[in-house]
Design an enzyme around this catalytic site. Sequence first.
Site, PDB file in Angstrom:
ATOM      1  N   TYR A  78     -11.004   8.389 -14.699  1.00 39.00           N
ATOM      2  CA  TYR A  78     -10.894   7.213 -13.839  1.00 39.00           C
ATOM      3  C   TYR A  78     -11.447   5.995 -14.568  1.00 39.00           C
ATOM      4  CZ  TYR A  78     -12.354   4.008 -10.087  1.00 39.00           C
ATOM      5  OH  TYR A  78     -12.578   2.904  -9.310  1.00 39.00           O
TER       6      TYR A  78
ATOM      7  N   ASP B 171       0.852  -1.192   0.000  1.00 36.60           N
ATOM      8  CA  ASP B 171       0.000   0.000   0.000  1.00 36.60           C
ATOM      9  C   ASP B 171       0.884   1.237   0.000  1.00 36.60           C
ATOM     10  OD1 ASP B 171      -2.065   2.023   0.640  1.00 36.60           O
ATOM     11  OD2 ASP B 171      -3.281   0.270   1.145  1.00 36.60           O
TER      12      ASP B 171
ATOM     13  N   ASP C 145       5.005   2.878  -3.500  1.00 36.59           N
ATOM     14  CA  ASP C 145       4.270   3.474  -4.612  1.00 36.59           C
ATOM     15  C   ASP C 145       4.442   2.556  -5.818  1.00 36.59           C
ATOM     16  OD1 ASP C 145       3.176   4.903  -6.669  1.00 36.59           O
ATOM     17  OD2 ASP C 145       4.441   6.679  -6.423  1.00 36.59           O
TER      18      ASP C 145
END
Length: 269
Positions: free
Chosen positions: A170, A38, A73
Amino acid sequence: MNTFFENKLAIVTGGAGGMGRAHALRLAELGANVAILDVDLEVAARYGEELTAPSVREEILALGRKSVAIQADLSDRQTAFDAVEDIERHFGRIDILINNAGGAITPVDVSSASLASEEDRRKLFAVNFDTAVNMCQACSPVLSRQGGAIVNVSTIGVCMDDAGARFAMYSAAKAAIEKYTKSLAVELGPNNVRVNCVAPGLVTTARVAKQASARKLATSDQAKTIPLRRLGRPSDITGVVEFLVSEQAGYVTGECIRVSGGLQLLAAT
């Protein structure tokens, strides 16, 4: 007793809270060890999500499973590959990859097809598309040696738009994920690796609930218009993901299952 998941290793991206946490805990309940990746391991606390232990990793350990949590990341290719290498070295195997990380993270009032800035577009594709591709490519060699399953996460927004098409970029990134899923399924099928996709509708995680009013999304009024007359629960999605990575879906690959309570049907009416 079904022992299919016993001692298998599952990677869940975006697993430190919300929908990712639900996937991680369900796989652990089924017997799998779980690696959590994460960008923010404190995300649950940030959205007021109540855990049964100080972290999702510790929740998994309390279930008697092994777990590691890595803050990374994953939109950076080398970072993703390094994380996967660390996980394989630690566990000696990778059996399941759930690419849950992502989200509509840019301001929705300026994220439509005509208004989205280049910066926001790149951010949405990095978080939703690049992250999944990096993880698929990093895990594919390991999965191809032993077989396994990948589940990518799309959105019902690929099939429909809300008023103003506020999630255009998105949804475009998730549409790319769906096509990528099909191509990867063709490529990895001969290696006994199945690649599928799940497309949730309006699901009430802690983050969604906190943002619902401001975004006018996943509200009680919207729930009344869904054919099943309720918003989705995390368990609605984890059940489908469980199926897709299990032996019951052993002959299923390249598919995208819509899990929306019938919301996508409204686009055709």
